[in-house]
Design a protein around this motif. Structure first.
Motif, PDB file in Angstrom:
ATOM      1  N   ALA A  61     -18.402   0.634  -2.547  1.00 35.77           N
ATOM      2  CA  ALA A  61     -17.032   1.138  -2.625  1.00 35.77           C
ATOM      3  C   ALA A  61     -16.287   0.698  -3.870  1.00 35.77           C
ATOM      4  CB  ALA A  61     -16.254   0.695  -1.385  1.00 35.77           C
ATOM      5  N   ALA A  62     -15.223   1.448  -4.154  1.00 35.63           N
ATOM      6  CA  ALA A  62     -14.270   1.101  -5.204  1.00 35.63           C
ATOM      7  C   ALA A  62     -12.873   1.445  -4.713  1.00 35.63           C
ATOM      8  CB  ALA A  62     -14.584   1.859  -6.492  1.00 35.63           C
ATOM      9  N   GLY A  63     -11.880   0.751  -5.261  1.00 35.06           N
ATOM     10  CA  GLY A  63     -10.517   1.014  -4.841  1.00 35.06           C
ATOM     11  C   GLY A  63      -9.511   0.297  -5.703  1.00 35.06           C
ATOM     12  N   VAL A  64      -8.292   0.192  -5.186  1.00 37.91           N
ATOM     13  CA  VAL A  64      -7.182  -0.411  -5.915  1.00 37.91           C
ATOM     14  C   VAL A  64      -6.620  -1.568  -5.087  1.00 37.91           C
ATOM     15  CG1 VAL A  64      -4.917  -0.014  -6.952  1.00 37.91           C
ATOM     16  CG2 VAL A  64      -6.634   1.807  -6.976  1.00 37.91           C
ATOM     17  N   VAL A  65      -6.419  -2.707  -5.705  1.00 42.55           N
ATOM     18  CA  VAL A  65      -5.905  -3.882  -5.007  1.00 42.55           C
ATOM     19  C   VAL A  65      -4.451  -3.651  -4.597  1.00 42.55           C
ATOM     20  CG1 VAL A  65      -5.351  -6.340  -5.208  1.00 42.55           C
ATOM     21  CG2 VAL A  65      -7.462  -5.443  -6.224  1.00 42.55           C
ATOM     22  N   GLU A  66      -4.178  -3.869  -3.302  1.00 42.61           N
ATOM     23  CA  GLU A  66      -2.816  -3.738  -2.791  1.00 42.61           C
ATOM     24  C   GLU A  66      -2.109  -5.080  -2.661  1.00 42.61           C
ATOM     25  OE1 GLU A  66      -3.059  -1.462   0.904  1.00 42.61           O
ATOM     26  OE2 GLU A  66      -2.391   0.282  -0.244  1.00 42.61           O
ATOM     27  N   ALA A  67      -2.832  -6.123  -2.244  1.00 42.10           N
ATOM     28  CA  ALA A  67      -2.236  -7.439  -2.039  1.00 42.10           C
ATOM     29  C   ALA A  67      -3.320  -8.492  -2.143  1.00 42.10           C
ATOM     30  CB  ALA A  67      -1.543  -7.519  -0.669  1.00 42.10           C
ATOM     31  N   LEU A 129     -21.572  -6.368   6.661  1.00 42.41           N
ATOM     32  CA  LEU A 129     -21.877  -7.041   5.395  1.00 42.41           C
ATOM     33  C   LEU A 129     -20.630  -7.620   4.719  1.00 42.41           C
ATOM     34  CD1 LEU A 129     -24.438  -4.399   4.092  1.00 42.41           C
ATOM     35  CD2 LEU A 129     -24.954  -6.577   5.208  1.00 42.41           C
ATOM     36  N   GLY A 130     -19.615  -7.907   5.543  1.00 39.31           N
ATOM     37  CA  GLY A 130     -18.404  -8.518   5.016  1.00 39.31           C
ATOM     38  C   GLY A 130     -17.477  -7.564   4.292  1.00 39.31           C
ATOM     39  N   LEU A 131     -17.761  -6.240   4.352  1.00 38.54           N
ATOM     40  CA  LEU A 131     -16.960  -5.266   3.621  1.00 38.54           C
ATOM     41  C   LEU A 131     -16.308  -4.229   4.536  1.00 38.54           C
ATOM     42  CD1 LEU A 131     -19.279  -4.663   0.519  1.00 38.54           C
ATOM     43  CD2 LEU A 131     -17.280  -6.145   0.674  1.00 38.54           C
ATOM     44  N   GLY A 132     -17.122  -3.458   5.277  1.00 39.53           N
ATOM     45  CA  GLY A 132     -16.559  -2.421   6.136  1.00 39.53           C
ATOM     46  C   GLY A 132     -15.838  -1.358   5.333  1.00 39.53           C
ATOM     47  N   ALA A 133     -16.574  -0.660   4.475  1.00 39.57           N
ATOM     48  CA  ALA A 133     -15.956   0.221   3.485  1.00 39.57           C
ATOM     49  C   ALA A 133     -15.688   1.639   3.972  1.00 39.57           C
ATOM     50  CB  ALA A 133     -16.822   0.278   2.223  1.00 39.57           C
ATOM     51  N   PHE A 134     -16.196   2.032   5.137  1.00 34.27           N
ATOM     52  CA  PHE A 134     -15.861   3.361   5.658  1.00 34.27           C
ATOM     53  C   PHE A 134     -14.482   3.297   6.308  1.00 34.27           C
ATOM     54  CE2 PHE A 134     -20.635   4.437   6.400  1.00 34.27           C
ATOM     55  CZ  PHE A 134     -20.776   4.737   5.058  1.00 34.27           C
ATOM     56  N   ALA A 135     -13.495   2.967   5.517  1.00 41.38           N
ATOM     57  CA  ALA A 135     -12.137   2.752   6.009  1.00 41.38           C
ATOM     58  C   ALA A 135     -11.151   2.948   4.872  1.00 41.38           C
ATOM     59  CB  ALA A 135     -11.994   1.349   6.593  1.00 41.38           C
ATOM     60  N   GLU A 136      -9.906   3.237   5.241  1.00 44.38           N
ATOM     61  CA  GLU A 136      -8.882   3.457   4.225  1.00 44.38           C
ATOM     62  C   GLU A 136      -8.505   2.186   3.483  1.00 44.38           C
ATOM     63  OE1 GLU A 136      -6.468   7.260   6.107  1.00 44.38           O
ATOM     64  OE2 GLU A 136      -5.950   5.235   6.810  1.00 44.38           O
ATOM     65  N   GLN A 137      -8.760   1.031   4.115  1.00 41.58           N
ATOM     66  CA  GLN A 137      -8.500  -0.251   3.468  1.00 41.58           C
ATOM     67  C   GLN A 137      -9.639  -1.215   3.755  1.00 41.58           C
ATOM     68  OE1 GLN A 137      -4.604  -0.721   5.491  1.00 41.58           O
ATOM     69  NE2 GLN A 137      -3.768  -1.190   3.471  1.00 41.58           N
ATOM     70  N   ASP A 359      -7.922  10.589  -0.063  1.00 40.44           N
ATOM     71  CA  ASP A 359      -6.838  11.247  -0.758  1.00 40.44           C
ATOM     72  C   ASP A 359      -5.741  10.269  -1.160  1.00 40.44           C
ATOM     73  OD1 ASP A 359      -8.044  13.716  -0.436  1.00 40.44           O
ATOM     74  OD2 ASP A 359      -7.046  14.114   1.477  1.00 40.44           O
ATOM     75  N   GLY A 360      -5.097  10.542  -2.274  1.00 38.66           N
ATOM     76  CA  GLY A 360      -3.918   9.785  -2.659  1.00 38.66           C
ATOM     77  C   GLY A 360      -4.183   8.442  -3.293  1.00 38.66           C
ATOM     78  N   VAL A 361      -5.437   8.160  -3.665  1.00 38.16           N
ATOM     79  CA  VAL A 361      -5.750   6.883  -4.311  1.00 38.16           C
ATOM     80  C   VAL A 361      -6.125   7.165  -5.750  1.00 38.16           C
ATOM     81  CG1 VAL A 361      -7.144   4.802  -4.227  1.00 38.16           C
ATOM     82  CG2 VAL A 361      -6.577   5.995  -2.106  1.00 38.16           C
ATOM     83  N   ALA A 362      -5.596   6.352  -6.682  1.00 37.93           N
ATOM     84  CA  ALA A 362      -5.854   6.582  -8.109  1.00 37.93           C
ATOM     85  C   ALA A 362      -7.336   6.531  -8.439  1.00 37.93           C
ATOM     86  CB  ALA A 362      -5.124   5.528  -8.922  1.00 37.93           C
TER      87      ALA A 362
END
Length: 362
Positions: A61-67, A129-137, A359-362
């Protein structure tokens, strides 16, 4: 947040609303942008590798840090990041020796007495595996992600989190392919294709792709394969004949007994077989003892023996330079609601990679 949850093995994933807590001192909350659907997920969803349930699968996965937590120093809100299941502590024998991918320290993984990261109706939900990436966060340890350049498309960046770093690392770190070496890759799924790509980047003289699906062999040529072998006959004999004695390096990217044994048998004297695929528990591999008199070796490659905080930014650079062919790896982009269709496609072995895009993520 919405997440795809495995409630029972061998059952379809269920889209559920899950509560995620605030980050602890060394935790990072990430808004997921994209996640690849990797064959490794099938080992857990299909019950081949046991795991506690309910659990959110997904790890590429890849994403944007929120907090971030109060002690996090590696990333900050707004950073674009790639996650990796090779979560490292930085203190153990493996970490201080430079083998981050071997770390199994409990200090960076959730423990039974910890406050659950994910909860649904007061029931803890595990993160595979400590990630759980099939999720919005995703709420992860800071040593489970690395910041990358913001000009890197995040749907392509997600594939670096497993397929690219595993295939590239197996070639360059585990087996250390040198310019002019001969290479064979068995299995042209996402990881196998990335291994082929890495062998080309490393300067391998001949790269032989092996698969039972003709379409995947055509794709392998686009990733750098110089030769292809359709796995409908004596694969070992074909490779040995093509290379006048066998290859310097072979890479098994399927996870089967027969292909692992083939990977070893197709080596030339002094060659090395690398097992990338996840062989099911209980399966035993049979090798001819006399082959060891030729100094042939067989070894595992765990996530490409990666040092992902260094490797992943470098792989981003390779992509942006046109050397890493992630665009060709993506067969389809889907929403989370189509996750079970993507898993079925993996079972059929027809596609390289489906990517879930939020949707809606840079």
């Amino acid at each position: 947040m919405k997440a795809a949850v495995l409630v029972e093995p061998q059952q379809p994933l269920v889209i559920q609303d899950i509560a995620v807590r605030k980050p602890g001192p060394r935790e990072v909350l990430i808004r997921t942008a994209a996640v690849g659907v990797c064959h490794s997920d099938l080992h857990f969803t299909d019950g081949i590798y046991p795991t506690p349930v309910p659990v959110v699968p997904g790890h590429e996965a890849a994403g944007v840090v929120e907090a971030v937590g109060s002690e996090v120093g590696t990333v900050k809100p707004g950073d674009h990041v790639v996650t990796c299941l090779s979560i490292f502590c930085g203190y153990c024998e493996h970490c201080v020796s430079g083998f981050l991918s071997r770390c199994v320290s409990p200090r960076v993984r959730p423990q039974p007495d910890d406050e659950p990261r994910l909860v649904r109706e007061q029931v803890p939900v595990q993160q595979l595996l400590g990630l759980g990436a099939f999720a919005e966060q995703m709420l992860v340890h800071e040593n489970a992600c690395v910041a990358i350049r913001r000009d890197m498309p995040l749907d392509r960046a997600a594939l670096i989190g497993c397929a690219a770093v595993t295939g590239y690392g197996a070639v360059t770190r585990t087996s250390r392919v040198r310019p002019g070496d001969t290479v064979a890759v068995i299995g042209c799924g996402g990881i196998g294709l990335c291994a082929i790509n890495a062998a080309a980047i490393a300067g391998a003289g001949r790269i032989i792709a092996i698969d039972r699906v003709p379409g995947k062999l055509e794709l392998a040529r686009a990733f750098g394969a110089t030769d292809t072998v359709l796995a409908d006959g004596d694969v070992v004999a074909d490779v040995v004949d093509m290379t006048n004695g066998g290859v310097h390096h072979s890479f098994e990217a399927v996870g089967l007994k027969v292909t692992t044994e083939q990977a070893f048998r197709m080596l030339r004297r002094g060659g090395t077989a690398n097992v990338i695929g996840m062989i099911p528990p209980g399966v035993k591999i049979e090798l001819r003892g006399t082959d060891f008199l030729s100094e042939k070796r067989i070894q595992g490659s765990l996530m490409g023996s990666n040092r992902f905080p260094v490797d992943m930014p470098g792989l981003v650079d390779f992509y942006l330079q046109g050397k890493l062919h992630l665009d060709k790896l993506i067969a389809s982009r889907i929403g989370l609601e189509s996750i079970n269709d993507a898993l079925d496609e993996l079972r059929r072995g027809e596609l390289a990679r489906s990517v879930v895009v939020f949707d809606g993520v840079a």
